[in-house]
Design an enzyme around this catalytic site. Structure first.
Site, PDB file in Angstrom:
ATOM      1  N   HIS A 249      38.509  29.488  28.113  1.00 37.32           N
ATOM      2  CA  HIS A 249      39.017  29.409  29.486  1.00 37.32           C
ATOM      3  C   HIS A 249      38.288  28.356  30.314  1.00 37.32           C
ATOM      4  O   HIS A 249      38.780  27.940  31.356  1.00 37.32           O
ATOM      5  CB  HIS A 249      38.889  30.772  30.171  1.00 37.32           C
ATOM      6  CG  HIS A 249      39.847  31.784  29.631  1.00 37.32           C
ATOM      7  ND1 HIS A 249      40.994  32.166  30.283  1.00 37.32           N
ATOM      8  CD2 HIS A 249      39.850  32.470  28.461  1.00 37.32           C
ATOM      9  CE1 HIS A 249      41.648  33.056  29.559  1.00 37.32           C
ATOM     10  NE2 HIS A 249      40.970  33.271  28.439  1.00 37.32           N
TER      11      HIS A 249
ATOM     12  N   ASP B 271      36.156  22.672  36.452  1.00 38.88           N
ATOM     13  CA  ASP B 271      36.836  23.966  36.305  1.00 38.88           C
ATOM     14  C   ASP B 271      37.806  23.879  35.136  1.00 38.88           C
ATOM     15  O   ASP B 271      38.526  22.884  35.001  1.00 38.88           O
ATOM     16  CB  ASP B 271      37.628  24.248  37.597  1.00 38.88           C
ATOM     17  CG  ASP B 271      37.649  25.722  37.955  1.00 38.88           C
ATOM     18  OD1 ASP B 271      37.563  26.559  37.042  1.00 38.88           O
ATOM     19  OD2 ASP B 271      37.761  26.032  39.158  1.00 38.88           O
TER      20      ASP B 271
HETATM   21  P1  ADQ Z   1      37.517  31.654  37.377  1.00 42.51           P
HETATM   22  O1  ADQ Z   1      36.342  30.762  37.313  1.00 42.51           O
HETATM   23  O2  ADQ Z   1      37.271  33.031  37.871  1.00 42.51           O
HETATM   24  O3  ADQ Z   1      38.294  31.745  35.981  1.00 42.51           O
HETATM   25  P2  ADQ Z   1      40.100  30.885  38.722  1.00 42.51           P
HETATM   26  O4  ADQ Z   1      40.931  30.244  37.695  1.00 42.51           O
HETATM   27  O5  ADQ Z   1      40.248  30.268  40.063  1.00 42.51           O
HETATM   28  O6  ADQ Z   1      38.551  30.881  38.391  1.00 42.51           O
HETATM   29  O7  ADQ Z   1      40.536  32.395  38.813  1.00 42.51           O
HETATM   30  C1  ADQ Z   1      40.017  33.230  39.775  1.00 42.51           C
HETATM   31  C2  ADQ Z   1      40.952  34.414  40.043  1.00 42.51           C
HETATM   32  O8  ADQ Z   1      40.251  35.334  40.861  1.00 42.51           O
HETATM   33  C3  ADQ Z   1      42.211  34.002  40.796  1.00 42.51           C
HETATM   34  O9  ADQ Z   1      43.288  34.761  40.351  1.00 42.51           O
HETATM   35  C4  ADQ Z   1      41.850  34.332  42.249  1.00 42.51           C
HETATM   36  O10 ADQ Z   1      42.943  34.698  43.066  1.00 42.51           O
HETATM   37  C5  ADQ Z   1      40.903  35.493  42.092  1.00 42.51           C
HETATM   38  N1  ADQ Z   1      39.940  35.445  43.210  1.00 42.51           N
HETATM   39  C6  ADQ Z   1      39.081  34.461  43.509  1.00 42.51           C
HETATM   40  N2  ADQ Z   1      38.416  34.750  44.648  1.00 42.51           N
HETATM   41  C7  ADQ Z   1      38.868  35.941  45.069  1.00 42.51           C
HETATM   42  C8  ADQ Z   1      38.601  36.777  46.199  1.00 42.51           C
HETATM   43  N3  ADQ Z   1      37.751  36.406  47.159  1.00 42.51           N
HETATM   44  N4  ADQ Z   1      39.241  37.944  46.284  1.00 42.51           N
HETATM   45  C9  ADQ Z   1      40.133  38.292  45.354  1.00 42.51           C
HETATM   46  N5  ADQ Z   1      40.443  37.554  44.291  1.00 42.51           N
HETATM   47  C10 ADQ Z   1      39.832  36.389  44.140  1.00 42.51           C
HETATM   48  C11 ADQ Z   1      38.065  31.203  34.654  1.00 42.51           C
HETATM   49  C12 ADQ Z   1      37.847  29.688  34.562  1.00 42.51           C
HETATM   50  C13 ADQ Z   1      39.010  28.975  35.230  1.00 42.51           C
HETATM   51  C14 ADQ Z   1      40.326  29.394  34.585  1.00 42.51           C
HETATM   52  C15 ADQ Z   1      40.443  30.908  34.528  1.00 42.51           C
HETATM   53  C16 ADQ Z   1      41.658  31.344  33.692  1.00 42.51           C
HETATM   54  O11 ADQ Z   1      36.618  29.338  35.185  1.00 42.51           O
HETATM   55  O12 ADQ Z   1      38.852  27.570  35.124  1.00 42.51           O
HETATM   56  O13 ADQ Z   1      41.405  28.894  35.363  1.00 42.51           O
HETATM   57  O14 ADQ Z   1      39.276  31.485  33.928  1.00 42.51           O
HETATM   58  O15 ADQ Z   1      41.659  30.766  32.424  1.00 42.51           O
END
Ligand code: ADQ
Length: 476
Positions: free
Chosen positions: A158, A366
């Protein structure tokens, strides 16, 4: 009739759910699939116990078996906080300065990968398909193979895969990459990640890359593919107009008093570029004073991994910068930056996204970044906002309608914010149409199906041979 293959998902944390309003699209997409095919989701229970169980605790949830094991305090420190989150996570995000290559961490990582494999192995059936997720479990497949497991095994990373020059600073880089060759299919978020992996294989491991995606090294041939992850776009769009979303939207509207909102939503992580982002906003206020009293930046960033010291530092740093900006620019009736250090429900986020004129997503690195896609999905077609997106997010390869920025260039981000805040409705609509088309087309179901189809196509000939062997054995 042949029995359908059973899917076994392995990830550090399990998340079986169908509640799309509470869980992320990924958890829901994988849960739905498990329910269809019947299956197992295996991983850490989230608990640390003095005597961790060697046989998993299992519970049935709607046709899915959830199987979990606990970690000991040493496991937690060495495997989870240690090697996974203090070595691999910073290294794979190019933060060599933060990486801690303590040998005990590495030993603990291998020990837990092995223990997990031993716990799952008795539950596996011959026709299972095993799909392992993320950097915590790079060595898991190799441990299963050591025990003689021949099931098809796929692995999806991921997070980014770093360039060989960066990866080779890890003293055990060769052991880690060799372990990845235990899988039949290794999936990456972007072509760039896959290229880094192939460059390592050729230049460091003396391997061979074939035109059809196969890669040979360490005496094994596997397939390396690209599977950009997506979201459940329709569901998120629905959430954005739900009752819960509207309530949050109204609360924010009351505070904004017709001002434009810039929104950022991230886990509080040093990879997300938050200090740089705060400084960019400060530059917007400094260089474009017409925004004073006119724009509010809302940053939602709940604390994660609070027991890893670097996460404590980033929190303190952000509080300092936010305090400085607000101290300098606030008026009695205007607070420029609202920094909220907690989590929100998914409908609440969807509502806040929909109200915000700009979605500011500027990670320093990311894998994909799902927030960027969620911001796009939540917009109103009649009055969509503008996405300002880091070129170093995997999502930037797909979301070409965004204003793509270099997150290290604070003035560049400030200029992009100014452009976004002043963009005509016509251009916003045009850009959003391109963005939403991509977010809908490459959604989470497509991601899941394309990975599993590829895995099946890679292993079908092998499976045929294994079945034949078993049949011949049985008739003897
Ligand atoms: P993350 O690093 O966690 O994931 P991201 O892809 O942005 O990053 O996913 C975060 C998830 O958590 C999103 O669905 C978002 O809505 C939720 N989230 C973030 N902040 C929040 C908050 N304050 N309250 C509630 N929900 C919140 C890892 C990798 C990424 C990759 C994903 C999926 O680091 O690059 O996109 O896995 O493969």
């Amino acid at each position: 009739m042949a029995k359908p293959e059973r899917l076994v998902i392995v990830s550090n944390r399990v998340a079986v759910t169908t509640d799309a309003a509470r869980a992320g699209g990924l958890a829901v997409a994988l849960s739905e699939l498990l329910k269809k095919t019947g299956g197992v989701w295996f991983g850490w229970s989230g608990k640390v116990s003095a005597r961790p169980n060697s046989h998993p605790d299992t519970v049935g949830r709607g046709g899915v078996t959830v199987a979990t094991v606990d970690l000991s305090a040493d496991d937690y420190d060495e495997y989870y906080s240690g090697f996974a989150n203090s070595a691999l996570w910073p290294l794979f995000h190019y933060r060599l300065d933060l990486a801690n290559f303590n040998r005990d961490f590495y030993e603990g990582y291998l020990r837990v990968n092995r223990r997990f494999a031993h716990a799952l192995e008795p539950m596996l059936e011959d026709d299972d398909i095993v799909w392992v997720h993320d950097y915590h479990l790079l060595a898991f497949g190799e441990e299963l193979r050591r025990m003689g497991c021949e099931q098809p095994m796929g692995f999806f990373l991921h997070i980014p895969f770093p360039a060989p020059e960066v990866l080779t600073t890890l003293p055990v880089h060769d052991v880690i990459v060799r372990a990845m060759f235990a899988y039949d299919l290794v999936g990456f978020q972007t072509e760039g990640d896959r290229t880094c992996f192939l460059n390592y294989v050729v230049n460091e491991a003396g391997g061979t890359v074939y035109e059809d995606g196969r890669v040979s090294a360490f005496g094994r041939t596997i397939v390396a593919g690209v599977f950009p992850i997506g979201i459940d776009a329709d569901n998120f769009a629905e959430l954005a107009t739900s009752k819960n979303a509207m309530e949050h939207r109204r609360r924010l509207e009351r505070v904004l008093r017709r001002r434009h909102a810039i929104v950022g939503v991230d886990r509080l992580d040093y990879t997300k570029g938050l200090p740089e982002r705060f400084h960019a906003f400060e530059r917007l206020l400094k260089h474009y004073p017409e925004n004073h009293g006119r724009v509010t930046y809302v940053q939602i960033a709940p604390t994660t991994r609070a027991d890893v010291p670097d996460y404590v530092h980033i929190r303190e740093e952000l509080e300092g910068i936010a305090g400085k900006i607000n101290g300098e620019y606030s008026e009695l009736d205007w607070t420029p930056l609202r920094y909220i250090n907690r989590s929100f429900s998914r409908p609440a986020l969807a509502g806040i996204f929909r109200l915000s004129r700009v979605g500011l997503v500027t990670p320093l690195r990311d894998g994909m970044n799902l927030v960027a896609k969620e911001y796009v999905a939540a917009q109103s077609p009649r009055n969509p906002g503008v996405l300002v997106l880091s070129r170093f997010a995997g999502a930037a390869h797909q979301l070409t309608g965004a204003l793509v920025v270099n997150p290290y260039d604070e003035q560049g981000v400030a200029d992009a914010l100014q452009t976004a805040l002043n963009m005509s409705l016509q251009e916003r609509k045009k850009r959003w149409a391109t963005l939403v088309e991509s977010v809908r087309r490459d959604d989470v179901v497509g991601w899941r199906e394309s990975f599993l189809e590829k895995l099946k196509s890679v292993v079908d000939p092998k499976r045929g041979r294994a079945r034949e062997k078993r049949r011949v054995g049985a008739t003897r």
